[in-house]
Design a protein around this motif. Sequence first.
Motif: not given
Length: 463
Positions: A343, A347, A351, A428
Amino acid sequence: MPCVDLYSSADYASIFYATNTPHANVGGFDSEKPTIVILHPVFLDSTWLDLQMGDTRLNAQFNLIAFDMRSTGQSTCRPSGRHDNWVDAADLAFCFQNLHLPPSHILALEGSSVCCALRFAILFPELCLSLTLVNVPAPTELKWIYKNIDELVHAACFAEDTEHFEQAAFECIEFIFGPDSDPDLVDELINYWELNHSPSKRVRVAETTSLYINRSPISPEALGSITQPVLIIQGEKNQLCPMKFAEKLVSQLTGVEEGPVLYDVKGGTSMISVVSGPASTVNNVFYKFLKRLPHRRSELVPPESSVRDRMRMALANLAEITGDPDMASLDPLCSLSFCCLGQDVIQGQSDLLKHYHKGQASALNPEGPLRTYSQRNQEGWSYSEIGTPSLYDSSIYSERSGKHDLERLQKNSGRSESVLTNTESAHNPLQKMAFVNSMVERAAKGSSGKGTGNPSLPSHRKS
């Protein structure tokens, strides 16, 4: 335009394909000939397969079909952070079933195509007669390659004028193809990038780049389930896809009877399927490999089970591979259901796509007639014009470059390096891609000598 439209409540993609038939569709396939499915090299599309589609050995004796992956070429899709190599494998399976393609030999050329082909063979073994993998990459991208492609693609996608776009594209092409590429090939590649990878299309470029550099490994157990004959062709001096990763894959394909065949192209570097000399060697080895396998006809008949049932079975298999039982209950008619990304990665990629989408409508869109890059006056060009150290005048550093030299470049540039690694980006991973301003590293320059002719392929088992 021949294409396969894939609809679901959560996704849309239209997958373009090209064939060697007179009317460019599968209806012209010769049922007496076996079929070869060709997957194009990374950052290119099926228009770059002339060396394969036009090879008389392949063109005369096989039905040939090539697909553009969903975010490349003439294919279109709804941008998604869930796009990974398992999704590409599901796209290919939908194409097989919708076009009623017969079991086929898969020729995967470089990077993402290799990753897709392996996953396709795992989930849909009955559709795959054999696998030929050209330049097997590392299971996860090497840090120095990740950072180079990250920086160079970003520079091209956000260039504000043609000069800076062409220079960034040149640097990226030089990195991927090697510093000694034929000037005519470089000119053709840059013109292709201007038409297909311009800043006005940067969301597609970002999705393609994310797919390539954010790949994840396949478990040894899943690789061991592959039983089809496998040929691996690797450039001997390929810095981006070192030979050790091809050798490791050979050791992991334990289900292949008598083991895979590994052939090294002498002097071959990266993208050997696009450069005419090595590409001829690749075609020759591939052709000899296929001639040792049993002959298979190509009957275009509907699949025995419905598309929904077959894709549900594949999802259940993938749920076992990943250890995630919830996958089995996802929509089997949606390719994105096959995504195996975490996940946090999804994400991050989402983004990133949003960031690349901002200002895309008004971004640079070079229009013809396109000039010849090699004939332009490059004297004095430098990234320093826009406040960034020149990649043209200085070197891009490799994994083995000294820390002292890198620190010196940082000091001279007046900015600190933002180093992106797979470990540091786990939180991220790709969001940082859009904002990194690091000095990048150059691959150790290897020889780009032509591949050897008339290779002798090791004897292969009959299956």
